[in-house]
Design a protein around this motif. Structure first.
Motif, PDB file in Angstrom:
ATOM      1  N   GLY A  79     -18.617 -19.358  12.177  1.00  8.50           N
ATOM      2  CA  GLY A  79     -19.740 -20.390  11.407  1.00  8.50           C
ATOM      3  C   GLY A  79     -19.939 -19.713  10.385  1.00  8.50           C
ATOM      4  O   GLY A  79     -20.831 -20.455   9.558  1.00  8.50           O
ATOM      5  N   LEU A  80     -18.938 -19.168   9.324  1.00 12.91           N
ATOM      6  CA  LEU A  80     -19.130 -18.905   8.207  1.00 12.91           C
ATOM      7  C   LEU A  80     -18.923 -20.214   7.093  1.00 12.91           C
ATOM      8  O   LEU A  80     -18.150 -20.668   7.524  1.00 12.91           O
ATOM      9  CB  LEU A  80     -19.275 -17.397   6.974  1.00 12.91           C
ATOM     10  N   ILE A  81     -19.420 -19.895   5.811  1.00 10.36           N
ATOM     11  CA  ILE A  81     -19.046 -21.629   4.974  1.00 10.36           C
ATOM     12  C   ILE A  81     -18.378 -20.177   3.555  1.00 10.36           C
ATOM     13  O   ILE A  81     -18.326 -18.957   3.141  1.00 10.36           O
ATOM     14  CB  ILE A  81     -20.461 -22.290   4.581  1.00 10.36           C
ATOM     15  N   ASP A  82     -18.206 -21.508   2.546  1.00 12.79           N
ATOM     16  CA  ASP A  82     -17.716 -20.571   1.415  1.00 12.79           C
ATOM     17  C   ASP A  82     -16.647 -19.345   1.430  1.00 12.79           C
ATOM     18  O   ASP A  82     -16.366 -18.469   0.788  1.00 12.79           O
ATOM     19  CB  ASP A  82     -18.525 -20.061   0.923  1.00 12.79           C
ATOM     20  N   VAL A  83     -15.526 -19.721   2.726  1.00 10.40           N
ATOM     21  CA  VAL A  83     -15.214 -18.202   2.899  1.00 10.40           C
ATOM     22  C   VAL A  83     -13.757 -18.589   1.937  1.00 10.40           C
ATOM     23  O   VAL A  83     -12.887 -19.010   1.692  1.00 10.40           O
ATOM     24  CB  VAL A  83     -14.125 -18.789   4.187  1.00 10.40           C
ATOM     25  N   GLU A  84     -13.097 -17.292   1.391  1.00 15.91           N
ATOM     26  CA  GLU A  84     -12.380 -17.024   0.050  1.00 15.91           C
ATOM     27  C   GLU A  84     -11.553 -15.826   0.444  1.00 15.91           C
ATOM     28  O   GLU A  84     -12.144 -14.730   0.539  1.00 15.91           O
ATOM     29  CB  GLU A  84     -12.225 -17.456  -1.239  1.00 15.91           C
ATOM     30  N   VAL A  85     -10.437 -15.474   0.483  1.00 16.27           N
ATOM     31  CA  VAL A  85      -9.636 -14.701   0.422  1.00 16.27           C
ATOM     32  C   VAL A  85      -8.361 -14.288  -0.854  1.00 16.27           C
ATOM     33  O   VAL A  85      -8.241 -15.076  -0.752  1.00 16.27           O
ATOM     34  CB  VAL A  85      -8.726 -14.191   1.927  1.00 16.27           C
ATOM     35  N   LYS A  86      -8.711 -13.154  -1.517  1.00 17.14           N
ATOM     36  CA  LYS A  86      -8.244 -13.080  -2.819  1.00 17.14           C
ATOM     37  C   LYS A  86      -7.615 -12.065  -2.735  1.00 17.14           C
ATOM     38  O   LYS A  86      -7.969 -11.098  -2.592  1.00 17.14           O
ATOM     39  CB  LYS A  86      -9.140 -13.228  -3.780  1.00 17.14           C
ATOM     40  N   PRO A  87      -6.346 -11.958  -3.574  1.00 13.36           N
ATOM     41  CA  PRO A  87      -5.616 -10.560  -3.713  1.00 13.36           C
ATOM     42  C   PRO A  87      -6.304  -9.830  -4.816  1.00 13.36           C
ATOM     43  O   PRO A  87      -6.650 -10.012  -5.641  1.00 13.36           O
ATOM     44  CB  PRO A  87      -3.945 -10.816  -3.664  1.00 13.36           C
ATOM     45  N   PHE A  88      -6.567  -8.116  -4.535  1.00  8.86           N
ATOM     46  CA  PHE A  88      -6.894  -7.541  -5.651  1.00  8.86           C
ATOM     47  C   PHE A  88      -6.217  -6.552  -5.338  1.00  8.86           C
ATOM     48  O   PHE A  88      -5.702  -5.513  -4.777  1.00  8.86           O
ATOM     49  CB  PHE A  88      -8.468  -7.367  -5.180  1.00  8.86           C
ATOM     50  N   GLU A  89      -5.553  -5.839  -7.433  1.00 10.90           N
ATOM     51  CA  GLU A  89      -4.461  -4.964  -7.010  1.00 10.90           C
ATOM     52  C   GLU A  89      -5.243  -4.187  -8.142  1.00 10.90           C
ATOM     53  O   GLU A  89      -6.234  -3.928  -9.418  1.00 10.90           O
ATOM     54  CB  GLU A  89      -3.457  -5.575  -7.895  1.00 10.90           C
ATOM     55  N   TRP A  90      -4.852  -2.997  -8.352  1.00 16.12           N
ATOM     56  CA  TRP A  90      -5.054  -1.603  -8.859  1.00 16.12           C
ATOM     57  C   TRP A  90      -4.263  -0.686  -9.276  1.00 16.12           C
ATOM     58  O   TRP A  90      -3.644  -0.442  -8.184  1.00 16.12           O
ATOM     59  CB  TRP A  90      -6.910  -1.349  -8.619  1.00 16.12           C
ATOM     60  N   ASN A  91      -4.099  -0.004  -9.991  1.00 15.09           N
ATOM     61  CA  ASN A  91      -3.333   1.460 -10.327  1.00 15.09           C
ATOM     62  C   ASN A  91      -3.735   2.824 -10.047  1.00 15.09           C
ATOM     63  O   ASN A  91      -5.335   3.146  -9.843  1.00 15.09           O
ATOM     64  CB  ASN A  91      -2.606   1.651 -11.552  1.00 15.09           C
ATOM     65  N   ASN A 123       0.948  -1.320   0.072  1.00  7.25           N
ATOM     66  CA  ASN A 123      -0.081  -0.004  -0.028  1.00  7.25           C
ATOM     67  C   ASN A 123       1.256   1.155  -0.493  1.00  7.25           C
ATOM     68  O   ASN A 123       1.496   1.854   1.641  1.00  7.25           O
ATOM     69  CB  ASN A 123      -0.568   0.195   1.158  1.00  7.25           C
ATOM     70  N   PRO A 124       1.220   1.993  -0.903  1.00  6.60           N
ATOM     71  CA  PRO A 124       2.450   3.157  -1.572  1.00  6.60           C
ATOM     72  C   PRO A 124       1.572   4.696  -0.404  1.00  6.60           C
ATOM     73  O   PRO A 124       2.501   5.349  -0.089  1.00  6.60           O
ATOM     74  CB  PRO A 124       2.272   3.356  -3.110  1.00  6.60           C
ATOM     75  N   PHE A 125       0.184   4.396  -0.105  1.00  3.19           N
ATOM     76  CA  PHE A 125      -0.087   5.617   0.762  1.00  3.19           C
ATOM     77  C   PHE A 125       0.666   5.387   2.313  1.00  3.19           C
ATOM     78  O   PHE A 125       1.164   6.148   2.948  1.00  3.19           O
ATOM     79  CB  PHE A 125      -2.102   5.373   0.632  1.00  3.19           C
ATOM     80  N   PRO A 140       0.510   1.599  -7.849  1.00  2.00           N
ATOM     81  CA  PRO A 140       0.311   0.334  -7.532  1.00  2.00           C
ATOM     82  C   PRO A 140      -1.123   0.032  -5.911  1.00  2.00           C
ATOM     83  O   PRO A 140      -0.128   0.331  -5.308  1.00  2.00           O
ATOM     84  CB  PRO A 140       0.731  -0.317  -7.529  1.00  2.00           C
ATOM     85  N   VAL A 141      -0.967  -0.143  -6.462  1.00  2.00           N
ATOM     86  CA  VAL A 141      -2.364  -0.864  -5.128  1.00  2.00           C
ATOM     87  C   VAL A 141      -2.982  -1.960  -4.806  1.00  2.00           C
ATOM     88  O   VAL A 141      -3.468  -2.769  -5.917  1.00  2.00           O
ATOM     89  CB  VAL A 141      -3.420   0.333  -4.396  1.00  2.00           C
TER      90      VAL A 141
END
Length: 280
Positions: free
Chosen positions: A200-212, A157-159, A267-268
């Motif tokens: 107790g949640l299901i279908d958990v996913e964590v994915k990277p996301f980038e933008w300029n 995170n350049p900020f 890039p963030v």
């Protein structure tokens, strides 16, 4: 560091002014698109809960074109909530959008009362994220969805990292908030998944996301980063040291100059966190 060793009693709390919140909106718009992808096909009449809603986005923007959706936005700051209410009135959404001062890790909402929970750079980062995950699971209806964008490591995170490098170079010894350490432990591999699964949640996913992100010139960048979590630090510097920090920052930004000239492209990165509540 395991998820059980985090000390939430000393969690990072960064006060955000209306001005800080408003000037971030444009730069975070790409993450809003990623949030919306997981909830765009919710059924008519759905209620969306926006945690740490700031001055109303992204909730207002997501609900406005969907005439039957309703929005509940919560934030810990009354000034931010008052601006969000004003925006709802101006958009003619006061009958479908309610904003309240509330903590996301202690929601004053009924069980199974919302169809989706969204957040942009707030939930699972500030407050007590494990308690927030439990509250999300509690207020979601069966089959409800979670779609959250949250900062990844500070080094992405350049900020944060450019500002801290400039301060360390030009104002060594200056006391700074430990954003790098906090972001790193919050974004540790598996930790956000574990909070949601434990809730107790299901279908958990964590994915990277980038933008300029484009800044037209140095002054637009300086105006942006001199507020927010580093505002108190930069404001406390004498004029000469502040100018030294500006010079150090200018040197760091050279790496991000547009090839054609005229501004900087930075890039963030964040994480898009998605989950669901099991249907009945």
């Amino acid at each position: 560091m395991t998820h059980n060793s985090l000390d939430f009693t000393s969690s990072l709390q960064v006060p955000e002014t209306v001005e800080d919140c408003e000037k971030c909106l444009h730069y975070l718009e790409a993450s809003t698109q990623a949030i919306s992808e997981h909830i765009r096909d919710l059924e008519a009449g759905s209620t969306i809960l926006d945690l740490a809603c700031g001055t109303g986005e992204p909730g207002l923007g997501l609900v406005e074109p969907r005439a039957s959706w309703r929005l509940i936005g919560i934030d810990g700051s009354l000034p931010l909530i008052e601006v969000a209410r004003m925006k709802a009135r101006q958009a003619g959404l006061e009958d479908r959008a309610a904003f309240e001062v509330m903590l996301m890790d202690a929601l004053r909402l009924p069980d199974a009362s919302v169809n989706a929970v969204i957040s942009r750079m707030g939930a699972l980062l500030l407050g007590d994220p494990a308690a927030t995950a439990r509250e999300i699971a509690r207020v979601l209806k069966p089959g409800g969805r979670v779609s959250i964008a949250v900062w990844a490591e500070a080094e992405l995170n350049p900020f944060v990292f450019l500002t801290q490098r400039a301060l360390a170079t030009a104002a060594p010894g200056t006391s700074m908030p430990d954003l790098s350490g906090w972001f790193r432990q919050m974004a540790s591999p598996g930790i956000r998944e574990r909070w949601l699964l434990d809730a107790g949640l299901i279908d958990v996913e964590v994915k990277p996301f980038e933008w300029n992100v484009l800044f037209e010139d140095f002054e637009s960048w300086w105006s942006f980063i001199s507020g927010g979590p580093h505002d108190a630090v930069i404001s406390s510097l004498d004029d000469r040291t502040r100018e030294d920090v500006r010079v150090a920052m200018s040197d760091l930004l050279r790496e991000y100059e547009r090839p054609s000239g005229g501004g900087f492209v930075l890039p963030v990165a964040c994480q898009i966190v998605r989950a669901s509540k099991a249907p009945e």
